[in-house]
Write an enzyme that holds these catalytic residues in place. Structure first.
Site, mmCIF file in Angstrom:
data_model
loop_
_atom_site.group_PDB
_atom_site.id
_atom_site.type_symbol
_atom_site.label_atom_id
_atom_site.label_comp_id
_atom_site.label_asym_id
_atom_site.label_seq_id
_atom_site.Cartn_x
_atom_site.Cartn_y
_atom_site.Cartn_z
ATOM 1 N N HIS A 68 0.830 -1.207 0.000
ATOM 2 C CA HIS A 68 0.000 0.000 0.000
ATOM 3 C C HIS A 68 0.864 1.255 0.000
ATOM 4 C CE1 HIS A 68 -3.133 -2.748 2.080
ATOM 5 N NE2 HIS A 68 -3.370 -2.687 0.787
ATOM 6 N N HIS A 69 2.159 1.112 -0.357
ATOM 7 C CA HIS A 69 3.013 2.308 -0.292
ATOM 8 C C HIS A 69 2.574 3.360 -1.295
ATOM 9 C CE1 HIS A 69 4.884 0.510 -3.796
ATOM 10 N NE2 HIS A 69 5.564 1.611 -3.983
ATOM 11 N N LYS A 74 -2.586 -2.381 -7.876
ATOM 12 C CA LYS A 74 -2.875 -2.711 -9.274
ATOM 13 C C LYS A 74 -2.364 -4.104 -9.588
ATOM 14 C CE LYS A 74 -4.214 -1.107 -13.322
ATOM 15 N NZ LYS A 74 -4.985 -2.331 -13.499
ATOM 16 N N LYS A 98 7.361 -4.505 -10.193
ATOM 17 C CA LYS A 98 7.178 -4.137 -11.606
ATOM 18 C C LYS A 98 6.770 -2.666 -11.730
ATOM 19 C CE LYS A 98 5.131 -7.512 -13.525
ATOM 20 N NZ LYS A 98 4.115 -8.476 -13.962
ATOM 21 N N LYS A 110 -2.889 -8.741 -6.869
ATOM 22 C CA LYS A 110 -3.251 -9.785 -7.835
ATOM 23 C C LYS A 110 -4.478 -10.521 -7.324
ATOM 24 C CE LYS A 110 -1.434 -11.340 -11.704
ATOM 25 N NZ LYS A 110 -0.618 -10.517 -12.614
ATOM 26 N N SER A 366 -2.046 -0.003 -18.763
ATOM 27 C CA SER A 366 -3.182 0.068 -17.827
ATOM 28 C C SER A 366 -3.160 1.405 -17.087
ATOM 29 C CB SER A 366 -3.102 -1.061 -16.798
ATOM 30 O OG SER A 366 -3.692 -2.225 -17.310
HETATM 31 P P1 NAD Z 1 -3.634 -16.212 -21.647
HETATM 32 O O1 NAD Z 1 -4.633 -16.946 -20.843
HETATM 33 O O2 NAD Z 1 -4.109 -15.213 -22.640
HETATM 34 O O3 NAD Z 1 -2.670 -17.223 -22.422
HETATM 35 C C1 NAD Z 1 -1.951 -18.255 -21.821
HETATM 36 C C2 NAD Z 1 -1.596 -19.253 -22.925
HETATM 37 O O4 NAD Z 1 -0.712 -20.234 -22.382
HETATM 38 C C3 NAD Z 1 -2.808 -19.971 -23.476
HETATM 39 O O5 NAD Z 1 -2.759 -19.966 -24.883
HETATM 40 C C4 NAD Z 1 -2.674 -21.380 -22.888
HETATM 41 O O6 NAD Z 1 -3.245 -22.386 -23.702
HETATM 42 C C5 NAD Z 1 -1.158 -21.513 -22.835
HETATM 43 N N1 NAD Z 1 -0.694 -22.544 -21.904
HETATM 44 C C6 NAD Z 1 -1.241 -22.950 -20.733
HETATM 45 N N2 NAD Z 1 -0.498 -23.921 -20.175
HETATM 46 C C7 NAD Z 1 0.526 -24.150 -21.019
HETATM 47 C C8 NAD Z 1 1.622 -25.056 -21.018
HETATM 48 N N3 NAD Z 1 1.801 -25.912 -20.025
HETATM 49 N N4 NAD Z 1 2.489 -25.011 -22.046
HETATM 50 C C9 NAD Z 1 2.320 -24.135 -23.060
HETATM 51 N N5 NAD Z 1 1.298 -23.265 -23.132
HETATM 52 C C10 NAD Z 1 0.413 -23.265 -22.122
HETATM 53 O O7 NAD Z 1 -2.655 -15.527 -20.569
HETATM 54 P P2 NAD Z 1 -1.746 -14.254 -20.781
HETATM 55 O O8 NAD Z 1 -2.521 -13.064 -20.372
HETATM 56 O O9 NAD Z 1 -1.087 -14.302 -22.113
HETATM 57 O O10 NAD Z 1 -0.658 -14.494 -19.616
HETATM 58 C C11 NAD Z 1 0.469 -15.338 -19.796
HETATM 59 C C12 NAD Z 1 1.524 -15.002 -18.735
HETATM 60 O O11 NAD Z 1 1.879 -13.621 -18.840
HETATM 61 C C13 NAD Z 1 1.067 -15.207 -17.291
HETATM 62 O O12 NAD Z 1 2.173 -15.609 -16.519
HETATM 63 C C14 NAD Z 1 0.627 -13.815 -16.870
HETATM 64 O O13 NAD Z 1 0.686 -13.617 -15.473
HETATM 65 C C15 NAD Z 1 1.683 -12.981 -17.602
HETATM 66 N N6 NAD Z 1 1.291 -11.573 -17.805
HETATM 67 C C16 NAD Z 1 0.156 -11.250 -18.505
HETATM 68 C C17 NAD Z 1 -0.161 -9.903 -18.694
HETATM 69 C C18 NAD Z 1 -1.353 -9.473 -19.512
HETATM 70 O O14 NAD Z 1 -1.473 -8.247 -19.778
HETATM 71 N N7 NAD Z 1 -2.229 -10.362 -19.957
HETATM 72 C C19 NAD Z 1 0.662 -8.902 -18.161
HETATM 73 C C20 NAD Z 1 1.814 -9.272 -17.471
HETATM 74 C C21 NAD Z 1 2.117 -10.617 -17.306
#
Ligand code: NAD
Length: 475
Positions: A68-69, A74, A98, A110, A366
């Site tokens: 909460h700093h 977010k 981040k 989160k 965002s």
């Molecule tokens: P998403 O749900 O859109 O996509 C995830 C993809 O990974 C899917 O296509 C799924 O089928 C695939 N997947 C699942 N298990 C798998 C495996 N064992 N091997 C290979 N592929 C697999 O999710 P996203 O939003 O793209 O998020 C992916 C990562 O990025 C997460 O760690 C998330 O925390 C991180 N992230 C996302 C955002 C964002 O803006 N969406 C921002 C920062 C970080």
């Protein structure tokens, strides 16, 4: 036999704490301050009933506010069967660091709902999302000045619009209510460029790292992305968008790994064609011209210049790290490399570009969306026409003075005033480059910091500690 405990002896949150402690040695802050920065401030665990088909199901969900700093907090909301308290706490902590690294004035949070979205109809998912939101409202865990969710694994613009609508109906008349969630559809207060922001940020960040001649020389690579071989795990929002930008920049995507298959083509795969094929057939398996690997995880172990895990945490651990042949790993997912694997890969001189910097594009855009919601005006609305008129005037004067005329394509380019998406991309590019520079500066000032992850943590720890000091909490 290698046991799970030997491969992953610590929980995800403990992994984050371990990396934090490793880097904290390089800072000047006393133990108590470091302990406060590391601690997760609040966790709300909830269980609520939802009718699914004929049955009532008890749904388990969380929202963790790590710090909460700075307010609001977010961080995304994920839908996954693996969600538990430890996972959301770890992901919330990464969000704090981040935001600090990319100078976004938020604390980290989160949320997660422990479901596999593939097992529910859109109507059922809507009921679950709306109920989750009303639970957050009840406990004051959501709001434009309190805590602002966003998309993450398993969620997207659709879920964010359900969150927005539920929030607004429970808090009628709240003038800044639109800013209670980001990653919304553009028609509902979203910002242009948010969907591709994380993947584009991954591209900008790695393009910057690959442009550094000295660092590339150390791992036997020439600078630049053109012709570099790339493997991407996870073709969701982050992975598929990142793939698109790497392909456009001339990199050769030799392997794509999904949960049900991994495809390989040493001559290169066009990610947009693969995505089209996936949409039509439901899988990347059997994509024309590619070979489907026997085991998906084998895809991560192929020879390549750059490996981008963009699916889930703990994909590279002590078990498979010795066989990883990539020269650079770009952590697009959160926590894909465990600390044990980190150590093994560091010894092999692999450059690891850490999550808390590399996937910060999502929270950066965002932040732009939240600012747009609070200001109630679209980016570019005030200045676009003014810039175009001014550019036209300058160009006409130049043509009169020189007696030469530019061609139509050039004319359009020079006269163009910035649209919302131009400003968002430009802000994102600037943010990612500045973050690389700040981390490099820290590593240049202290040569004992050998790895980018530690440099990134030091950057984050310093900023969070300074923010606490400004609040007068640690005088
Ligand atoms: P998403 O749900 O859109 O996509 C995830 C993809 O990974 C899917 O296509 C799924 O089928 C695939 N997947 C699942 N298990 C798998 C495996 N064992 N091997 C290979 N592929 C697999 O999710 P996203 O939003 O793209 O998020 C992916 C990562 O990025 C997460 O760690 C998330 O925390 C991180 N992230 C996302 C955002 C964002 O803006 N969406 C921002 C920062 C970080």
């Amino acid at each position: 036999m290698i046991t799970t405990a030997a491969v992953a002896p610590y929980s995800f949150f403990q992994n984050v704490e371990k990396s934090f402690d490793e880097a904290a040695r390089f800072t000047k802050w006393e133990k108590g301050i470091l302990e406060q920065i590391k601690a997760c401030n609040s966790v709300y665990r909830m269980k609520f009933p939802v009718r699914v088909g004929k049955d009532v199901q008890v749904i388990e969900a969380y929202r963790a506010q790590h710090s909460h700093h700075k307010l609001p907090c977010k961080g995304g909301v994920r839908f996954s069967e693996n969600v538990d308290q430890d996972e959301v706490m770890a992901l919330a902590a990464l969000m704090t660091y981040k935001c600090a690294i990319v100078n976004v004035p938020f604390g980290g949070a989160k949320g997660g709902i422990k479901i596999n979205p593939r097992n529910y109809t859109p109507y059922e998912l809507e009921k679950i999302t709306r109920r989750y939101t009303s639970e957050l409202v009840k406990k004051n865990f959501i709001g434009p000045g309190v805590d602002v969710p966003a998309p993450d694994y398993g969620t997207g613009a659709r879920e964010m619009s359900w969150i927005l609508d539920t929030y607004l109906s429970l808090r009628p008349g709240e003038i800044d209510g639109m800013g209670c969630v980001t990653g919304k559809p553009v028609s509902q207060g979203g910002v242009r460029g948010r969907t591709e922001a994380t993947g584009l940020g991954v591209f900008y960040g790695l393009r910057e790292v690959f442009s550094r001649k000295e660092d590339m020389k150390k791992i036997g690579l020439t600078p630049g992305l053109e012709g570099k071989t790339v493997i991407i795990q996870g073709l969701g929002n982050v992975g598929s968008n990142a793939a698109k930008y790497f392909y456009k920049a001339g990199a050769t995507i030799i392997c794509l790994v999904e949960w049900d298959a991994a495809i390989y083509n040493p001559k290169g795969l066009n990610p947009e064609e693969v995505m089209k094929f996936k949409k039509e057939t439901g899988s990347i398996k059997g994509f024309p011209g590619s070979k489907t690997l026997k085991k998906n995880m084998d895809g991560l172990e192929l020879e390549c210049d750059l490996l981008i895990p963009a699916a889930l945490e703990r994909q590279i651990d002590a078990y498979n790290a010795p066989r990883i042949k990539a020269k650079v790993i770009g952590e697009a997912a959160n926590g894909p490399v465990t600390p044990e694997a980190d150590e093994i890969l560091n010894q092999k001189n692999v450059i690891i570009v850490p999550d808390m910097f590399l996937n910060a594009g999502g929270v950066t855009v965002s932040y732009f969306e939240w600012l747009k919601n609070l200001s109630h005006v679209r980016y570019g609305r005030m200045e676009k026409r003014f810039s175009e008129n001014m550019n036209h005037h300058i160009l006409t004067q130049m043509e009169e003075l020189t007696g030469r005329r530019v061609n139509e394509t050039e004319r359009k380019f020079i006269q163009h005033g910035a649209d919302e998406v131009d400003l968002v991309y430009s802000g994102l590019e600037e943010t990612m480059i500045q973050a690389v520079n700040e981390i490099s500066e820290i590593m240049n000032q202290n040569k004992n910091i050998k790895h980018i992850r530690s440099g990134a943590y030091v950057c984050a720890i310093n900023k969070v500690a300074e923010a606490y000091a400004q609040l007068g909490i640690f005088p």
